[in-house]
Design a protein around this motif. Structure first.
Motif, PDB file in Angstrom:
ATOM      1  N   ILE A   1      -9.717  -8.650  -6.253  1.00  0.00           N
ATOM      2  CA  ILE A   1      -8.626  -7.966  -6.947  1.00  0.00           C
ATOM      3  C   ILE A   1      -9.126  -7.339  -8.234  1.00  0.00           C
ATOM      4  N   ALA A   2     -10.111  -7.987  -8.895  1.00  0.00           N
ATOM      5  CA  ALA A   2     -10.694  -7.386 -10.089  1.00  0.00           C
ATOM      6  C   ALA A   2     -11.405  -6.083  -9.732  1.00  0.00           C
ATOM      7  N   PHE A   3     -12.110  -6.100  -8.599  1.00  0.00           N
ATOM      8  CA  PHE A   3     -12.791  -4.877  -8.169  1.00  0.00           C
ATOM      9  C   PHE A   3     -11.786  -3.773  -7.831  1.00  0.00           C
ATOM     10  N   GLN A   4     -10.729  -4.127  -7.089  1.00  0.00           N
ATOM     11  CA  GLN A   4      -9.728  -3.123  -6.729  1.00  0.00           C
ATOM     12  C   GLN A   4      -9.090  -2.514  -7.968  1.00  0.00           C
ATOM     13  N   GLU A   5      -8.768  -3.375  -8.932  1.00  0.00           N
ATOM     14  CA  GLU A   5      -8.149  -2.895 -10.169  1.00  0.00           C
ATOM     15  C   GLU A   5      -9.106  -1.982 -10.923  1.00  0.00           C
TER      16      GLU A   5
END
Length: 461
Positions: free
Chosen positions: A240-244
């Motif tokens: 989710i950190a990467f997607q954000e």
């Protein structure tokens, strides 16, 4: 929900809450975290409700909440209204846990891996439709001035159009859900795994009292379940950190290390990734399942939790297969993640092509590990506890995903203030830190596995 990834930076910018351009990413991260915070607080409750009243009611309620709060999000006029709408949506849309239980119960045992992989395929469809709608339909007055006039309703609420279309699709889905079958009571005597576990207990001379205690054992003490949840949660944090970071980085200006993409461009890249995921699930995944059929898709024959794992060879081997996939995914994903700042040095069609390929590969790498973990989570417990088990999984995962967007956005903002640093300048730092999270999670998981294997060996001796 995925549509927000392609337009939330523009939403926050229009709210005019950020004092500097670099700090917009931090506020955008809070919008993403609010959804996960709501989900973390209620996932276990929705899982218990799904176990008591059925999967179907929870699915219908969750989809209706999408209709309501997704529409209200499109009507947000302030940063705090957007935060509250996303929080309420996360709190009341408890479908992700029960839908995994539903998928595992809808298919026969030998097809459960493919059944659970459809959850990932559905995520891929959302990854196509959501960003595409968000990218093409946001700010319609600017993109389609001949249809949407300046000063009209659509000018006042520039992000309402994609939201209302998604809400319309959700409403149609809620109607269709009226006719789907309920799976909770498909097996009157409990699922096959429960029966096989009881057979193993009978062979071992366990008493009826032991059986009752076994059925009431705390799921938090179920090592196969909690290990799968632990791995999934750590992976969810960096994912989710990467997607954000990816979405915010892509629309950031070049002078801040971004790509200066429009919402259309981000939607196109994410849609290509989603399309690749669907093709993989529909065409290639059955071959992967066949190739690993004797190991990865081995029959998990019982639910005696921690002790059963030590003596249940098929479950133990299957879990080792998941560990192998974890290693393989991290070995490939870490350098792939670090390559994104270098891809940004390209331009034109080369940039778009390389970025789409890298994004698609990262999604494909995560598909096998998540499908395997879904399978472990749903096969490590009896049917009447699957809603609760998936609720626990969603709670842990959502806690990690609550942290991910906020930290990812804040680190991206910080990295954009150090463009001239000598060590990992600009966005090189944020992708490096995402990889650090992956590495730490892998090391912790290896240590946990070694400790548990030692315990199992001592019990066998």
């Amino acid at each position: 929900m995925k549509k927000v990834l392609s337009l939330q930076l523009y939403c926050v910018r229009d709210f005019k809450i950020a004092k500097t351009e670099a700090s917009i990413s931090s506020y955008a991260g809070y919008v993403g975290s609010s959804l996960m915070l709501g989900r973390a607080l209620t996932s276990m409750l929705w899982g218990l409700i799904a176990d008591r009243y059925g999967r179907k009611p929870v699915l219908v309620i969750g989809i209706i909440s999408v209709v309501i709060f997704n529409t209200l999000f499109g009507l947000s006029t302030s940063f705090w209204m957007a935060i509250i709408m996303r929080f309420l949506l996360g709190s009341l849309c408890g479908v992700l846990g029960p839908v995994k239980a539903y998928a595992s119960e809808l298919f026969r045992e030998e097809h459960q891996a493919i059944g659970l992989s459809t959850v990932s395929a559905a995520w891929g469809i959302g990854l196509i439709i959501g960003p595409a709608l968000g990218g093409y339909l946001a700010q319609p007055v600017e993109k389609y001035p001949h249809i949407f006039l300046k000063g009209s309703f659509w000018d006042k609420f520039p992000y309402f159009l994609p939201c209302i279309i998604i809400s319309g699709l959700a409403f149609a889905t809620a109607i269709v859900c009226i006719w789907i079958p309920e799976t909770l009571h498909n097996h009157n005597d409990g699922n096959k795994s429960t029966n096989e576990a009881e057979a193993l207990e009978n062979e071992g001379g366990c008493s009826d009292k032991d059986k009752i205690i076994q059925k009431k054992e705390n799921l938090l003490l179920n090592w196969p379940l909690m290990s799968a949840i632990f791995v999934y949660s750590v992976y969810a944090l960096q994912d989710i950190a990467f997607q954000e970071v990816f979405s915010l980085w892509a629309v950031s200006p070049r002078r801040l290390g971004g790509l200066n993409f429009t919402t259309d461009d981000v939607g196109n890249v994410l849609s290509i990734s989603g399309l690749a995921l669907i093709i993989y699930q529909a065409i290639l995944y059955p071959f992967v399942q066949k190739a690993f059929g004797m190991i990865g898709m081995a029959r998990i024959s019982g639910v005696r939790f921690c002790k059963l794992l030590c003596f249940n060879v098929s479950l133990f081997v299957f879990f080792q297969y998941i560990i192998l996939l974890w290693y393989l995914m991290q070995v490939l994903a870490i350098p792939l993640t670090q390559s994104f700042p270098f891809i940004a040095m390209c331009s034109g069609s080369a940039l778009f092509t390389l970025l789409s390929i890298a994004s698609a590969l990262k999604n494909l790498l995560s598909t096998n590990i998540t499908t395997g973990l879904f399978l472990i989570q749903n096969r490590a417990v009896a049917q009447h506890q699957r809603g609760e088990a998936n609720g626990i999984a969603m709670t842990f995962m959502s806690v990690f995903k609550t942290i991910g967007p906020a930290i990812g956005g804040a680190i991206l903002s910080w990295s954009q203030t150090r463009m001239d640093a000598s060590f990992l300048p600009g966005t090189h730092m944020v992708f490096f830190l995402i990889n650090i999270v992956s590495a730490i999670g892998t090391v912790m998981f290896i240590s946990f596995i070694r400790g548990k294997n030692k315990t199992c060996s001592n019990e066998q001796n």
